[in-house]
Design an enzyme around this catalytic site. Structure first.
Site, PDB file in Angstrom:
ATOM      1  N   GLU A 139      41.914  50.825  37.234  1.00 17.63           N
ATOM      2  CA  GLU A 139      41.590  52.151  37.361  1.00 17.63           C
ATOM      3  C   GLU A 139      42.046  52.833  36.123  1.00 17.63           C
ATOM      4  OE1 GLU A 139      42.667  54.909  40.627  1.00 17.63           O
ATOM      5  OE2 GLU A 139      42.214  53.228  42.057  1.00 17.63           O
ATOM      6  N   GLU A 167      48.295  51.026  44.444  1.00 17.54           N
ATOM      7  CA  GLU A 167      49.194  52.020  44.184  1.00 17.54           C
ATOM      8  C   GLU A 167      50.119  52.408  45.362  1.00 17.54           C
ATOM      9  OE1 GLU A 167      47.186  55.450  42.883  1.00 17.54           O
ATOM     10  OE2 GLU A 167      46.111  54.707  41.342  1.00 17.54           O
TER      11      GLU A 167
END
Ligand code: IFM
Length: 467
Positions: A373, A179
């Site tokens: 995720e 991320e």
């Protein structure tokens, strides 16, 4: 991969579904969020050690000093993963354990820990999936500008190679960054994450150097022999509040550019999108983009990791302050959630995951994807009978797995699903207040208890599908 998808979106909402053979079932964590042992075996300080000790930055002054004490309890934790039937475990390596100052001497004891963890996983038949950077930058590098400094991207590539040389004989999948959106914008624009800088121009330099760091690390990993290289992004579907309104559509396009295409396009197409460059040029001079950088960033990858939690809705609203984590978004309003939300106040909209995956499949063809995720924070703890009844988390994951299945049915090359998170842990600025785990952690005793969602997930894995 041949998808043997046995349902279609025409089936009733909760029909039984089966995933393709070989679909990878996993769970994920990250170093600073679970390891603890912050000052042990030569680990250097990271930006999160500094940030969490700065008053007012993290809920109730929580830090990752002890966290889930996974550094000492990894054997029991791996046994727990085996009990759940995980095919793969996604963990991150703490850069400051390997090179305490980011560059310079290598700390062998740090490598030893990940060596032991890798062997323990393999002994239990669990495939280790390694992420090299999940936000715990060595503080010494931050003292020299962190991700705003090109040298950090170069240091990252060196560190990646060091870790590969120790674990590469046993670890197949190497994820460079987790991320980068969060590292860049939360770290350097809104400052709600470490290092807590509030400078829009700095955040844009950080975006580029994170992209560059990925490219340089990928080159280094490949040169050292890595077979499967990946990066994990957190792309977000951005919808105009009123799709009929051109100004709302423009607002959604801008936020999509800053959230998604500023990472995806250089990575998968070798260019920054023209509209994003035009926007960004109003905020900074772009001198940090050097000749040849885009070629470095545009390395072939083997799988694109997708972290997905929720979509966003925006509208054009003159005078609106915008959002600090989207530089230059003044005049854009972010709609608060309507409908069900998680404990993070994030809207629950599984259909937007299908839409995101099909859009990525369309816009960046030929890119295998993996959900690295997905999960939800809910507060339930042990009831009087010792069980943890977290039905809302089960419903959340169930809905998102069905969304994945719909994407497979639409032809998306989706290889697997990692649930976030294996266990409750340090949720960054929210400290230990928010619980994402399917395993409950009592932070006083460090006792682990399977929540109902963990028992349910074990059945999903066993069945390779949903009832
Ligand atoms: O806990 C984080 C994780 O570290 C990165 N992705 C989102 C999760 C939930 O906020």
């Amino acid at each position: 991969m041949t998808a043997t998808v046995t349902s279609t979106s025409a089936q009733p909402a909760r029909a039984g579904i089966t995933f393709p053979d070989g679909f990878v079932w996993g769970a994920a964590t990250a170093s600073y969020q679970i390891e603890g042992a912050a000052r042990e075996d030569g680990r250097g300080p990271s930006i999160w050690d500094t940030f969490s000790r700065t008053p007012g930055k993290v809920y109730a002054g929580h830090t990752g000093d002890i966290a889930c004490d996974h550094y000492h309890r990894y054997v029991d934790d791996v046994a727990l993963m085996a009990d759940l039937g995980l095919a793969s475990y996604r963990f991150s390596v703490a850069w400051p354990r390997i090179r305490p100052d980011g560059t310079g001497p290598v700390n062998t004891k740090g490598l030893d820990f990940y060596d032991r963890l890798t062997d323990e996983l393999l002994a239990k038949g669990i495939d280790p999936t390694v992420t090299l950077y999940h936000w715990d930058l060595p503080q010494t590098l931050e003292d020299h500008g962190g991700w705003t400094n090109r040298a950090t991207a170069e240091a990252f590539a060196e560190y990646a190679e060091i870790v590969y040389r120790r674990l590469g004989d046993r670890v197949a999948t190497w994820t460079t960054l987790n991320e980068p959106w969060c590292s860049a914008y939360l770290g350097y624009a809104s400052g709600i994450h470490a290092p807590g800088v509030k400078d829009p121009a700095a955040s844009l330099a950080a975006v580029h150097h994170l992209n560059l760091g990925h490219g340089l690390a990928t080159q280094a990993l490949r040169a050292a022999g890595a077979q499967r290289v990946s990066i994990t992004l957190n792309p977000c579907e951005v919808y105009p509040v009123d799709p009929e309104n051109a100004a709302d559509r423009d607002a959604a396009r801008l936020i999509d550019g800053l959230a998604n295409r500023i990472f995806l396009d250089p990575l998968l197409r070798g260019e920054y999108p023209a509209d994003v460059l035009e926007h960004v040029a109003r905020l900074t001079d772009l001198a940090f983009v050097q000749d040849g950088d885009l070629k470095i960033i545009n390395q072939p990858i083997d799988v694109l990791g997708i972290n997905f939690y929720n979509p966003a809705y925006v509208s054009a609203k003159p005078g609106a302050p915008g959002a600090l984590d989207y530089p230059g978004s003044e005049g854009i309003a972010f709609r608060p959630p309507v409908g069900p939300v998680t404990d993070m106040n994030w809207p629950i909209e599984p259909a937007s995951l299908t839409r995101l995956l099909t859009r990525l499949h369309r816009d960046y063809p030929g890119t295998p994807m993996m959900i690295t995720e997905n999960g939800a924070a809910f507060p339930e703890g042990p009831a009087a009978d010792g069980n943890v009844p977290d039905q809302r988390r089960i419903d959340y994951v169930d809905g998102h797995l069905r969304a994945c299945h719909d994407a497979l049915a639409a032809g998306v090359d989706l290889r697997g699903y990692f649930l976030w998170s294996l266990m409750d842990n340090f949720e960054w600025a929210e400290g230990y207040k928010k619980r994402f785990g399917i395993v409950h952690v009592d932070y006083t005793t460090q006792q682990r208890v399977l929540k109902d969602s963990a028992k349910w997930y074990r059945e999903v894995i066993r069945r390779n599908g949903l009832e």
